[in-house]
Design a protein around this motif. Structure first.
Motif, PDB file in Angstrom:
ATOM      1  N   SER A 109      -3.525  27.124  -1.064  1.00 55.57           N
ATOM      2  CA  SER A 109      -2.846  26.156  -1.919  1.00 55.57           C
ATOM      3  C   SER A 109      -2.139  25.095  -1.084  1.00 55.57           C
ATOM      4  O   SER A 109      -1.455  25.421  -0.107  1.00 55.57           O
ATOM      5  CB  SER A 109      -1.836  26.905  -2.794  1.00 55.57           C
ATOM      6  OG  SER A 109      -1.024  26.033  -3.536  1.00 55.57           O
ATOM      7  N   HIS A 185     -10.915  30.100  -2.822  1.00 57.24           N
ATOM      8  CA  HIS A 185     -10.454  29.337  -3.976  1.00 57.24           C
ATOM      9  C   HIS A 185      -9.274  28.477  -3.542  1.00 57.24           C
ATOM     10  O   HIS A 185      -8.258  28.996  -3.059  1.00 57.24           O
ATOM     11  CB  HIS A 185     -10.043  30.276  -5.113  1.00 57.24           C
ATOM     12  CG  HIS A 185     -11.147  31.174  -5.577  1.00 57.24           C
ATOM     13  ND1 HIS A 185     -12.319  30.692  -6.113  1.00 57.24           N
ATOM     14  CD2 HIS A 185     -11.261  32.530  -5.578  1.00 57.24           C
ATOM     15  CE1 HIS A 185     -13.110  31.704  -6.440  1.00 57.24           C
ATOM     16  NE2 HIS A 185     -12.501  32.834  -6.105  1.00 57.24           N
ATOM     17  N   PHE A 187      -6.403  25.270  -4.252  1.00 61.05           N
ATOM     18  CA  PHE A 187      -5.576  24.660  -5.292  1.00 61.05           C
ATOM     19  C   PHE A 187      -4.869  23.458  -4.672  1.00 61.05           C
ATOM     20  O   PHE A 187      -4.421  23.527  -3.527  1.00 61.05           O
ATOM     21  CB  PHE A 187      -4.547  25.662  -5.820  1.00 61.05           C
ATOM     22  CG  PHE A 187      -5.155  26.954  -6.313  1.00 61.05           C
ATOM     23  CD1 PHE A 187      -5.571  27.090  -7.621  1.00 61.05           C
ATOM     24  CD2 PHE A 187      -5.322  28.025  -5.442  1.00 61.05           C
ATOM     25  CE1 PHE A 187      -6.148  28.277  -8.066  1.00 61.05           C
ATOM     26  CE2 PHE A 187      -5.887  29.218  -5.866  1.00 61.05           C
ATOM     27  CZ  PHE A 187      -6.308  29.341  -7.196  1.00 61.05           C
ATOM     28  N   GLU A 200     -10.832  19.849  -0.027  1.00 58.19           N
ATOM     29  CA  GLU A 200     -12.223  20.184  -0.372  1.00 58.19           C
ATOM     30  C   GLU A 200     -12.978  20.732   0.836  1.00 58.19           C
ATOM     31  O   GLU A 200     -13.936  21.490   0.689  1.00 58.19           O
ATOM     32  CB  GLU A 200     -12.941  18.954  -0.916  1.00 58.19           C
ATOM     33  CG  GLU A 200     -12.497  18.536  -2.307  1.00 58.19           C
ATOM     34  CD  GLU A 200     -13.153  17.231  -2.751  1.00 58.19           C
ATOM     35  OE1 GLU A 200     -13.631  16.475  -1.867  1.00 58.19           O
ATOM     36  OE2 GLU A 200     -13.183  16.968  -3.964  1.00 58.19           O
ATOM     37  N   THR A 211     -14.212  27.191  -4.944  1.00 54.11           N
ATOM     38  CA  THR A 211     -13.726  26.459  -6.107  1.00 54.11           C
ATOM     39  C   THR A 211     -12.502  25.659  -5.706  1.00 54.11           C
ATOM     40  O   THR A 211     -11.807  25.986  -4.736  1.00 54.11           O
ATOM     41  CB  THR A 211     -13.339  27.404  -7.267  1.00 54.11           C
ATOM     42  OG1 THR A 211     -12.228  28.220  -6.866  1.00 54.11           O
ATOM     43  CG2 THR A 211     -14.516  28.292  -7.671  1.00 54.11           C
ATOM     44  N   ASP A 213      -9.200  23.827  -7.809  1.00 52.51           N
ATOM     45  CA  ASP A 213      -8.462  23.483  -9.023  1.00 52.51           C
ATOM     46  C   ASP A 213      -7.374  22.493  -8.642  1.00 52.51           C
ATOM     47  O   ASP A 213      -6.573  22.767  -7.734  1.00 52.51           O
ATOM     48  CB  ASP A 213      -7.835  24.735  -9.644  1.00 52.51           C
ATOM     49  CG  ASP A 213      -8.881  25.688 -10.214  1.00 52.51           C
ATOM     50  OD1 ASP A 213      -9.535  25.325 -11.209  1.00 52.51           O
ATOM     51  OD2 ASP A 213      -9.039  26.790  -9.659  1.00 52.51           O
ATOM     52  N   PHE A 215      -4.134  19.891  -9.882  1.00 54.59           N
ATOM     53  CA  PHE A 215      -3.078  19.813 -10.890  1.00 54.59           C
ATOM     54  C   PHE A 215      -2.278  18.538 -10.688  1.00 54.59           C
ATOM     55  O   PHE A 215      -2.204  17.991  -9.584  1.00 54.59           O
ATOM     56  CB  PHE A 215      -2.135  21.017 -10.774  1.00 54.59           C
ATOM     57  CG  PHE A 215      -2.830  22.345 -10.864  1.00 54.59           C
ATOM     58  CD1 PHE A 215      -2.919  23.018 -12.068  1.00 54.59           C
ATOM     59  CD2 PHE A 215      -3.414  22.920  -9.732  1.00 54.59           C
ATOM     60  CE1 PHE A 215      -3.575  24.235 -12.156  1.00 54.59           C
ATOM     61  CE2 PHE A 215      -4.069  24.139  -9.806  1.00 54.59           C
ATOM     62  CZ  PHE A 215      -4.153  24.794 -11.026  1.00 54.59           C
ATOM     63  N   PHE A 229      -0.844  26.513 -13.264  1.00 54.32           N
ATOM     64  CA  PHE A 229      -1.335  27.057 -11.999  1.00 54.32           C
ATOM     65  C   PHE A 229      -1.608  28.550 -12.106  1.00 54.32           C
ATOM     66  O   PHE A 229      -2.653  29.036 -11.662  1.00 54.32           O
ATOM     67  CB  PHE A 229      -0.330  26.798 -10.871  1.00 54.32           C
ATOM     68  CG  PHE A 229      -0.590  27.628  -9.660  1.00 54.32           C
ATOM     69  CD1 PHE A 229      -1.673  27.349  -8.830  1.00 54.32           C
ATOM     70  CD2 PHE A 229       0.206  28.733  -9.355  1.00 54.32           C
ATOM     71  CE1 PHE A 229      -1.948  28.139  -7.724  1.00 54.32           C
ATOM     72  CE2 PHE A 229      -0.063  29.522  -8.264  1.00 54.32           C
ATOM     73  CZ  PHE A 229      -1.143  29.232  -7.443  1.00 54.32           C
ATOM     74  N   ALA A 232      -4.769  29.329 -13.847  1.00 53.77           N
ATOM     75  CA  ALA A 232      -5.931  29.124 -12.982  1.00 53.77           C
ATOM     76  C   ALA A 232      -6.051  30.242 -11.952  1.00 53.77           C
ATOM     77  O   ALA A 232      -7.155  30.697 -11.630  1.00 53.77           O
ATOM     78  CB  ALA A 232      -5.832  27.769 -12.281  1.00 53.77           C
ATOM     79  N   ARG A 235      -7.558  33.167 -13.538  1.00 57.25           N
ATOM     80  CA  ARG A 235      -8.979  32.888 -13.787  1.00 57.25           C
ATOM     81  C   ARG A 235      -9.820  33.132 -12.537  1.00 57.25           C
ATOM     82  O   ARG A 235     -10.951  33.617 -12.626  1.00 57.25           O
ATOM     83  CB  ARG A 235      -9.136  31.445 -14.267  1.00 57.25           C
ATOM     84  CG  ARG A 235     -10.547  31.091 -14.729  1.00 57.25           C
ATOM     85  CD  ARG A 235     -10.576  29.784 -15.488  1.00 57.25           C
ATOM     86  NE  ARG A 235     -10.183  28.639 -14.674  1.00 57.25           N
ATOM     87  CZ  ARG A 235      -9.060  27.951 -14.842  1.00 57.25           C
ATOM     88  NH1 ARG A 235      -8.202  28.285 -15.783  1.00 57.25           N
ATOM     89  NH2 ARG A 235      -8.774  26.916 -14.057  1.00 57.25           N
ATOM     90  N   ARG A 236      -9.274  32.828 -11.378  1.00 56.04           N
ATOM     91  CA  ARG A 236     -10.013  33.049 -10.128  1.00 56.04           C
ATOM     92  C   ARG A 236      -9.960  34.509  -9.688  1.00 56.04           C
ATOM     93  O   ARG A 236     -10.893  35.013  -9.051  1.00 56.04           O
ATOM     94  CB  ARG A 236      -9.452  32.156  -9.016  1.00 56.04           C
ATOM     95  CG  ARG A 236      -9.559  30.665  -9.309  1.00 56.04           C
ATOM     96  CD  ARG A 236     -10.960  30.254  -9.688  1.00 56.04           C
ATOM     97  NE  ARG A 236     -11.055  28.844 -10.052  1.00 56.04           N
ATOM     98  CZ  ARG A 236     -12.102  28.305 -10.660  1.00 56.04           C
ATOM     99  NH1 ARG A 236     -13.143  29.076 -10.995  1.00 56.04           N
ATOM    100  NH2 ARG A 236     -12.131  27.029 -10.955  1.00 56.04           N
TER     101      ARG A 236
END
Length: 253
Positions: A109, A185, A187, A200, A211, A213, A215, A229, A232, A235-236
């Motif tokens: 994150s 994953h 964030f 990315e 992935t 996400d 915000f 958050f 999400a 979800r992961r």
């Protein structure tokens, strides 16, 4: 006879200048199958009496040893915010290189990928004035801290030590990182100073699923938009616990 519900331990590493207690409140909002394990660093929280770490690689090795029991069995994932994400990646890489049990996923994150880190980001930030200015710029620090000389002294000492850790990190541009055999994953805050492209780039750190996400909010979107958050995050994490249940032994009739 029914099985005890499966759980996933989420080892959470703090951002620079903070204690792992920043994650304790999540226990009130996450489902019971997520077990928050705050990973405290030397020199803060319950470890205030210990000397600060001053080297990234040494700290990663220390954390892998200290958290061996929590990582036993493989029913765990690693999460880190900002500097914590860099430490979580270091732990996952070290476990992989040592042939030890790996996390089910790495969750990062508000942190640029290792290959995209700015080597000058922490230069010149080694005095109270520059550290205070950086705290103001990043946001996320309560005004009560700035108003208290005692709390500011503690915060600046921790932040200064953590910035030394960040400066000691070295990415080998020639060889890069070995892609990890686990999902990554990421964030990000859309208004963070860290360009989304640099986050990315975490996609190159995994040989599995990636992935991202995003915000609204800045560097501390995890507080500014906590509910979104955490939704999400769950979800992961959900597919990881589903995978764990799929490998659990069948209940006896």
């Amino acid at each position: 006879m029914s099985l005890t519900p499966q759980t996933l331990s989420l080892l959470c590493l703090p951002c620079a200048g903070a204690s792992a207690t920043m994650y304790l409140r999540w226990r009130r909002f996450l489902p019971q199958w997520v077990r928050i394990v705050p990973v405290e660093l030397p020199g803060r929280g319950a470890r205030t009496g210990e000397a600060f770490a001053d080297n990234y690689d040494a700290l990663v090795a220390q954390l892998c040893d200290e958290q061996a029991e929590a990582m036993q069995g493989g029913d765990f994932a690693l999460f880190g915010h900002s500097m914590g994400a860099l430490l979580a990646h270091g732990m996952a890489s070290r476990l992989h290189d040592a042939g030890r049990t790996l996390p089910r996923a790495l969750l990062v994150s508000a942190c640029a990928a290792p290959s995209q880190r700015d080597p000058e980001r922490f230069e010149g930030k080694d005095d109270d004035a520059s550290l205070t200015a950086d705290l103001r710029k990043q946001g996320g620090t309560p005004e009560d801290v700035f108003a208290s000389a005692e709390l500011m002294r503690i915060t600046l000492d921790v932040l200064g030590a953590d910035y030394r850790i960040c400066r000691s990190f070295a990415h080998d541009a020639a060889t890069g990182s070995v892609p990890l055999p686990m999902p990554v994953h990421a964030f990000a805050g859309r208004h963070d100073d860290i360009d989304i492209q640099r986050i990315e780039a975490w996609s190159s750190e995994t040989a599995g699923t990636f992935t991202l996400d995003a915000f609204d909010g800045g560097h501390f979107f995890i507080r500014q938009h906590e509910a979104a958050f955490l939704e999400a995050l769950v979800r992961r994490l959900g597919p990881l616990i589903a995978q764990e249940k799929a490998h659990a032994p069948h209940a006896l009739a």
